[in-house]
Design an enzyme around this catalytic site. Structure first.
Site, PDB file in Angstrom:
ATOM      1  N   ASP A   1       3.990   5.124  -3.972  1.00 32.64           N
ATOM      2  CA  ASP A   1       4.196   3.719  -3.993  1.00 32.64           C
ATOM      3  C   ASP A   1       4.297   3.379  -2.256  1.00 32.64           C
ATOM      4  O   ASP A   1       4.882   4.269  -1.348  1.00 32.64           O
ATOM      5  CB  ASP A   1       5.519   3.106  -4.665  1.00 32.64           C
ATOM      6  CG  ASP A   1       5.293   1.560  -4.923  1.00 32.64           C
ATOM      7  OD1 ASP A   1       4.403   0.990  -4.068  1.00 32.64           O
ATOM      8  OD2 ASP A   1       5.947   1.051  -5.825  1.00 32.64           O
TER       9      ASP A   1
HETATM   10  C1  BGC Z   1       4.700  -2.194  -5.369  1.00 28.52           C
HETATM   11  C2  BGC Z   1       3.203  -1.516  -5.836  1.00 28.52           C
HETATM   12  C3  BGC Z   1       2.075  -1.928  -5.081  1.00 28.52           C
HETATM   13  C4  BGC Z   1       2.053  -1.717  -3.635  1.00 28.52           C
HETATM   14  C5  BGC Z   1       1.013  -2.219  -2.671  1.00 28.52           C
HETATM   15  C6  BGC Z   1       4.489  -1.949  -3.852  1.00 28.52           C
HETATM   16  O1  BGC Z   1       5.695  -2.729  -3.167  1.00 28.52           O
HETATM   17  O2  BGC Z   1       5.676  -1.561  -5.857  1.00 28.52           O
HETATM   18  O3  BGC Z   1       3.111  -1.709  -7.122  1.00 28.52           O
HETATM   19  O4  BGC Z   1       0.829  -1.628  -5.757  1.00 28.52           O
HETATM   20  O5  BGC Z   1       3.464  -2.283  -2.995  1.00 28.52           O
HETATM   21  O6  BGC Z   1       1.122  -3.689  -2.679  1.00 28.52           O
END
Ligand code: BGC
Length: 739
Positions: free
Chosen positions: A265
């Site tokens: 993530d």
């Molecule tokens: C989120 C993800 C997301 C990523 C990119 C993170 O803060 O938890 O689900 O895909 O950001 O935006």
């Protein structure tokens, strides 16, 4: 006619192409097996090129190998549509004018359809949009289990039941990946709350892990064949999920034989050695705290960049860790960016709008539908000729619910709001009063609304309600911080912005009232007994207003079923029952003390009825379940059991019913839930029509995860199959015995 020159040209062309074909490097030759191409590309890469592949170069891009013509990988959120373009190295939107798309219903809504076919269409349509937007990897779908109604991101997931989530995630991935666009299932694993998501250490039993929290991921990998997976922010048993020996090396890669890419993530990596050794393949977003902060930190300083290179050069971590990561990244690249067979894609087409609308139509849950007076007929569908006017009240009737929410925020090309949808059907009969205001959808904080504004909006709506024929209240949550939004959990179980008081006052002046909730979560409904009709209308994306108006007006017969329980009080929810250490934890550690008793498993076993149970959803028609028949009374360990039951539409409107099969083990040596969902069929019946629904109970459906032997086990003895219209509305019970 002189043919000579053209024959000459043709033979020269053939010779040239034969020459070209023989010179195509193996890794570029799509006729060669994937693994041969991967090995060939790997053998041509330098150490630095390999390391470069393992970390981001921009917010949503990771490098290919320019020298070899291997393209970069482009990613996008996910999971409800293709997100607007983000800047290369900060979280600002790039301001492009060609990046608006179709917003599809939120995944909770998809789960509420209980319709795997629609999930396939969803995955396919979103991939077509991703192709047009030139994306290789879509960051979704999410299958974290719904553990508490306070989780700010439940709307991005598929409910509280692992079987339901598994049945729906597989077709989404297949529909998507058939287009050469990778799914990235997230957030693996146990990111079941937003509060302290970056560091909370989740502790739970092996049974809860295997029976509740892993099955949907497992199905996404094994049956869905997902080409990538995103690690979670939180820790699991002391180690960050993005480099976690148990979750990634042992379970995902060894047990499930995952051959794709583990992506962090954004900002989920924390240590080079662990990232090298414990299963991470691609590091994204480091030094940005999720969505909120930026830093000048360059990608060269990522854990899997120069620090990794140094450790590799010094022999502190084996080269084989790098080759394994790069093989996976090459595989992903060949499957997506370098796939020459993939189509071109399209955006915001009538077909995609139709997919969004159909999912919306089947997602909406008719929670309650009573007559207003004893002798009357149910309030819904709206009998418009009875009313001189229809008053729509509520901020959500006009709000853009695709704005906010965090990374799943979308920039839709078109939006049909519920008010638009109702006006399209009822024209001038529709009046509107905002009733309450929720402020702007801002990340990180909530607007404070002056009391005078609250009072005057309420007074206006109540005054108009007195004179209206029918009141359609359209409220719920929204995508503001502390609502259905990433980065924080909800602060209260009740409806915010003074809605409970408003509903009370509206129903007091006009009993003809339907409450339509647009949420991704359960909310407290102390007013439920006072209103005749309640509808859960979710976040349905671009075509939301069409679906909502179709259901309210009766053009569409509702068929959605709740993918989670709605407890009467927050403390009736299992996670909350055990106090702070269970939710939200003590800020460092958390214990899942309810263990396997999540959602309806808890309500059933503890005899704490939910206000509205898992699987519940009414229809404008009625379904009668007949007498079930079973293929046997006793089965042996490897045998399946077939159970059939006739279901008849006994009302006078065509409609769909989801017939649910739950299994309960009556004499187990371990604690087992009273019953667990093991199958369902959604059928469509015209008035008077009957269909025989047949279920196969497979040997695996009887098993629990035995933590003593770390394997699945069924114990001989008495079982029951429960067939119902919800988890509590059981229409037939079939006892059987396992020898
Ligand atoms: C989120 C993800 C997301 C990523 C990119 C993170 O803060 O938890 O689900 O895909 O950001 O935006």
């Amino acid at each position: 006619m002189n043919l000579k020159p053209s024959i000459l040209t043709l033979s020269l062309a053939l010779a040239a192409s034969a020459f070209a074909a023989s010179n195509v490097p193996v890794y570029l030759d799509e006729t060669r097996p994937l693994e041969e191409r991967v090995e060939d590309a790997l053998s041509r890469m330098t150490l630095r090129e390999k390391v470069a592949m393992c970390h981001a170069e921009g917010k949503f891009a990771s490098p290919g190998v320019a020298r070899l013509g291997i393209p970069d990988l482009w990613m996008s959120d996910g999971p409800h549509g293709v997100r607007a373009e983000i800047n290369w190295n900060d979280w600002g939107y790039s301001g492009r004018t060609n990046d608006s798309i179709t917003a599809f219903p939120a995944l909770t809504a998809l789960a509420a359809t209980w319709n795997p076919e629609l999930s396939f269409n969803y995955g396919n349509a979103i991939a077509e949009e991703a192709l047009y937007r030139e994306k290789d990897v879509m960051l979704g779908p999410g299958v974290n289990i719904y553990r508490t109604p306070l989780n700010g991101r439940n709307f991005e997931y598929m409910g509280e039941d692992p079987y339901l989530a598994g049945e729906l995630v597989v077709p989404y991935i297949k529909g998507m990946q058939q287009n050469g666009v990778a799914a990235c299932v997230k957030h693996y694993a146990l990111n079941n709350q937003e509060k302290w998501r970056g560091h909370i250490d989740v502790n739970l039993s092996d049974r809860a892990l295997n029976e509740i929290y892993l099955p949907a991921f497992k199905r996404a990998i094994i049956d869905g064949g997902s080409w990538s997976i995103m690690g979670a922010y939180n820790k699991v048993r002391g180690q960050h999920a993005c480099h976690n020996e148990l979750l990634l090396n042992k379970i995902l890669k060894d047990d499930w034989k995952f051959d794709g890419v583990v992506i962090t993530d954004w900002g989920g990596a924390h240590d080079t050695r662990e990232a090298a050794l414990y299963g991470l393949d691609l590091e994204m977003g480091s030094y940005t705290n999720g969505l909120t902060s930026e830093s000048a930190f360059t990608t060269d300083n990522y854990y899997l960049a120069n620090p990794y290179l140094n450790m590799l050069e010094k022999g502190e971590v084996p080269m084989s860790t790098l080759d394994d990561k790069v093989r996976r990244l090459l595989r992903l690249n060949f499957r997506t960016a370098m796939n020459r067979q993939k189509p071109f894609g399209s955006v915001a087409t009538p077909e995609h709008y139709a997919v969004a609308e159909e999912i919306g139509n089947e997602a909406i849950v008719l929670i309650k539908n009573n007559p207003v007076t004893k002798k009357g007929s149910p309030l819904l569908p709206i009998q418009a000729d009875k009313y001189k006017s229809i008053l729509v009240v509520g901020d959500n009737a006009t709000r853009n619910l695709m704005a906010g929410g965090g990374s799943s925020e979308l920039k839709p090309k078109d939006i049909v709001t519920p008010l638009d949808g109702l006006k399209a059907i009822y024209g001038d009969k529709i009046e509107y009063a905002q009733g309450y205001t929720a402020g702007r959808p801002m990340y990180g904080h909530a607007d404070v609304i002056p009391q005078a504004t609250v009072d005057s909006l309420r007074a206006q709506a109540v005054a108009m309600a007195k004179d209206a024929g029918l009141v359609v209240f359209i409220g719920g949550l929204n995508k503001n911080h502390f609502q259905d939004c990433e980065g924080g959990d909800r602060l209260e179980y009740g409806l915010p912005f003074g809605q409970p008081e408003l509903i009370n006052e509206l129903q007091a002046v006009n009993p003809n009232i339907v409450v339509v909730l647009l949420t991704g979560n359960a909310v407290e409904m102390p007013w439920a007994s006072k209103v005749p009709a309640i509808v859960e209308g979710w976040y349905l994306g671009s075509m939301a207003g069409k679906s909502i108006a179709s259901v309210l007006s009766g053009k569409i017969n509702p068929s959605g079923k709740l993918p989670f329980s709605i407890p009467a009080r927050l403390e009736d929810n299992a996670a909350h029952h055990f106090g702070e250490i269970s939710y939200p934890g003590d800020s460092i550690r958390q214990e899942y003390l309810e263990d396997i008793l999540v959602g309806y498993r808890w309500h059933d076993s503890k005899k704490i009825p939910a206000l509205y149970p898992f699987g519940h959803g009414l229809s404008y028609t009625t379904f009668q379940y007949g007498k079930p028949t079973a293929s046997a009374k006793t089965i042996s360990a490897n045998e399946s059991l077939t159970i059939s039951i006739p279901v008849k539409n006994t009302g006078n409107m065509e409609g769909k019913e989801t017939v649910q099969l739950y299994i309960g083990d009556d004499n187990a040596s371990v604690l087992r839930p009273v019953k667990e969902l093991k199958n369902f069929h959604k059928i469509n019946l015209t008035p008077g029509a009957e269909e025989i629904v047949t279920f196969t109970v497979k040997p695996d459906d009887l098993k629990f995860y035995d933590d003593k032997t770390s394997s699945w086990k069924a114990e001989p003895g008495k079982f029951k199959a429960y067939i119902g219209s919800s988890s509590t509305d059981i229409r037939a019970t079939v006892p059987f015995e396992l020898k």
